[in-house]
Design a protein around this motif. Structure first.
Motif, PDB file in Angstrom:
ATOM      1  N   TYR A 469       0.854  -1.186   0.000  1.00  0.00           N
ATOM      2  CA  TYR A 469       0.000   0.000   0.000  1.00  0.00           C
ATOM      3  C   TYR A 469       0.890   1.236   0.000  1.00  0.00           C
ATOM      4  N   LYS A 508      -7.769   3.620   2.481  1.00  0.00           N
ATOM      5  CA  LYS A 508      -7.248   2.416   3.135  1.00  0.00           C
ATOM      6  C   LYS A 508      -6.301   2.751   4.289  1.00  0.00           C
ATOM      7  N   PHE A 514      -2.762  -0.530   8.851  1.00  0.00           N
ATOM      8  CA  PHE A 514      -2.328   0.366   7.784  1.00  0.00           C
ATOM      9  C   PHE A 514      -1.903   1.702   8.387  1.00  0.00           C
ATOM     10  N   LEU A 525      -3.340   0.362  -3.833  1.00  0.00           N
ATOM     11  CA  LEU A 525      -3.211  -0.914  -3.130  1.00  0.00           C
ATOM     12  C   LEU A 525      -2.969  -2.003  -4.176  1.00  0.00           C
ATOM     13  N   ASP A 542      -6.713   4.230  -3.959  1.00  0.00           N
ATOM     14  CA  ASP A 542      -6.825   4.314  -2.511  1.00  0.00           C
ATOM     15  C   ASP A 542      -8.277   4.334  -2.038  1.00  0.00           C
TER      16      ASP A 542
END
Length: 560
Positions: A469, A508, A514, A525, A542
């Motif tokens: 990510y 996210k 995260f 991601l 995202d």
């Protein structure tokens, strides 16, 4: 009001993202997400003292998010004003109403009280600078017609007029405002100035009124009054009267305007003006997301005309607009066309070509910078010369493209990089805290993830092999930039249930495990996963919702 809250502090905790829930989630959906995270972070599940302490912190954070979103009143405020909306001074002593609408009304009252305390710190400066340029010598030269005229040399370009105006607002109370404005003008060596003071009072939600006092060396003292009133939710009227005192006596003037919403995007206006320039005017204005259309008809002394204009709005990042208009009356006919575009966050540049009979050809350049306007009308010729029209049209386009490539793009890029660097420096401590929380969450997930993987492997279900990510660099022109990603394989595997992974449209960065590795930059991601023994891969934005597994993600293109 929400924007005002955002200027003070930025909410770093997204409760919806933390619970992996939609903003439209039902109470049952919120409860299911909350229970799952409680099972994951409950302190009693960990014997190690340090893990127990860290689990307790995350458990409290999840509980806080659910406590806000499960309460209709608190959720209504959070949805509009964010986390800081729940912390407004005085909220804790307000009697809790029955409905979110009543709670919202009470909150807005508290916010208005807060605004009153900050009232004296606000002004709204506005200014205009107009510089008229006479460039007719570029196209209408007389060397060949007159023997005595000097030959050769550069054409003479003169500034023949200038106008400067400035105004500031001084809020006195929540309903009273004073506006001080002044202007200076000069034309072919003759000039003058004026100063005006306006006192405006909002009498109710339906109307306001203002009194204007002015003076200058060209028109003399001025006394005026203006009233505005909403007659119905779809109709309003304004009335304005004034007395202009001069050496020739007192010249009164009256103007009234009646306006009505014809539909959601269309307004109709009727105007009557009596005084030195009496006229009756009717116009229809239609403004939509992609276009703006105006039709106006005026009968009066000395000007009567018909005007039609159209503007098309491109739905691009630079807010580009192209426009054209035609105006015909006793003075002649004028056709105008042009374009405007946003060149930076606070600046808009526009150019308009005006072709008229008998006015000739002019080029008008306008730059809006925040609340300041810079206007440059350039008179090119008194005749309709094709060369003047060509250069007035092509010249600004070529000049803009050159400026865009050599100055604007490098400047905007440098400005964005500077702002991003400053934003990341200010958020450094917050990023460190979030990273620590994410690392702690990953540690607490290990046992749950092990059980989930065993269960999925036994039925050839969904296994997250690798997940990253952050910022991915896929464009060859940006190879000099570094990718900024974090490994989120464990957090995503922990969210797998019944061989499915469902992520909502929220960022996210707020998901358990995260954090944001590149504040202010575009993120994505990337997942590599296995389902039924087949490899899959996907790259998602995202804030895009994601649901896996999907057949389209298969690397070999086979069927799932």
């Amino acid at each position: 009001m929400a924007a005002a809250l955002g200027e003070d502090e930025i909410d770093n905790d997204d409760y919806y993202s933390l619970l992996n829930a939609r903003r439209e989630a039902t109470q049952e959906e919120l409860k299911a997400s909350y229970r799952r995270l409680c099972m994951l972070y409950h302190p009693d599940k960990h014997r190690d003292a340090e893990l127990k302490r860290q689990a307790e912190q995350l458990f409290n954070l999840v509980h806080q998010a659910y406590e806000v979103l499960s309460d209709p009143q608190s959720r209504a405020i959070y949805d509009i004003y964010g986390k800081k909306g729940l912390e407004v001074e005085g909220w804790e002593v307000v009697e809790r109403k029955r409905t979110p609408a009543e709670i919202r009304e009470e909150f807005e009252r508290l916010q208005r009280e807060r605004d009153e305390r900050r009232l004296q710190q606000r002004t709204n400066p506005k200014g205009t600078i107009s510089v008229g340029v006479d460039a007719t010598d570029l196209f209408d030269r007389y060397e060949e017609e007159y023997e005595d005229a000097p030959s050769g040399g550069f054409p003479q370009i003169e500034i023949n007029r200038m106008h400067i105006s400035q105004s500031i607002e001084a809020p006195l109370t929540t309903s009273d405002t004073a506006v001080l404005s002044g202007s200076l003008s000069t034309h072919n060596g003759n000039g003058g100035g004026s100063i005006n003071l306006t006192l405006r009072r909002v009498t109710s939600a339906k109307g306001w009124g203002e009194v204007e006092l002015g003076g200058g060396d060209t028109h003399g003292p001025l006394l005026g009054m203006k009233l505005f009133r909403n007659l119905t939710p779809r109709c309003f009227v304004t009335g304005q009267c004034g007395l202009q005192f001069s050496s020739r006596g007192v010249r009164p003037g009256v103007t009234t305007v009646l306006a009505r919403h014809l539909d959601k995007n269309t307004m109709g206006y009727l105007q009557w003006r009596w005084g030195t320039q009496s006229a009756m005017n009717t116009s229809v204005v239609r403004d939509t997301k992609t276009s703006h259309f105006t039709f106006a008809l005026q009968l009066g002394v000395p000007h009567s005309f018909m005007m039609m204009s159209y503007q098309y709005k491109f739905q691009d990042e630079d807010q580009t607009k192209i426009k054209g208009s035609v105006k015909s009356g006793f003075f002649g006919t004028v056709v105008e066309y042009g374009a405007e575009r946003k060149i930076s966050r606070h600046s808009v540049l526009g150019a308009t070509v005006s072709i008229g009979v008998p006015q000739g050809v002019s080029l008008k350049i306008k730059l809006n910078r925040a609340s300041q306007t810079y206007f440059f009308p350039i008179h090119l010729t008194d005749q309709l010369l094709p060369s003047a029209v060509f250069y007035a049209t092509v010249g600004p386009v070529v000049f803009y493209l050159a400026m865009q490539r050599l100055i604007i793009i490098p400047y905007v890029r440098a400005q964005k990089e500077e702002e991003l660097e400053k934003q990341q420096e200010n958020a450094a401590s917050e990023i460190a805290r979030k990273r620590q929380e994410a690392e702690t969450a990953v540690l607490l997930m290990q046992e749950s993830v092990r059980r989930i993987i065993e269960a999925e492997e036994s039925k050839m279900g969904l296994i997250i092999l690798n997940a990253w990510y952050g910022k991915f660099v896929t464009d060859n022109s940006r190879r000099h930039e570094k990718a900024k990603v974090i490994d989120v394989t464990v957090p995503l595997q922990c969210l797998v249930k019944d061989s499915k992974l469902i992520l909502t449209e929220t960022s996210k960065a707020g998901l358990p495990g995260f954090y944001d590795p590149c504040v202010g930059e575009e993120k994505g991601l990337k997942l590599l996963y296995q389902f039924r023994g087949v490899m899959h891969q996907v790259l998602s934005g995202d804030t895009e919702p994601l649901r896996i597994p999907k057949q389209s993600h298969r690397i070999d293109g086979g069927e799932t």
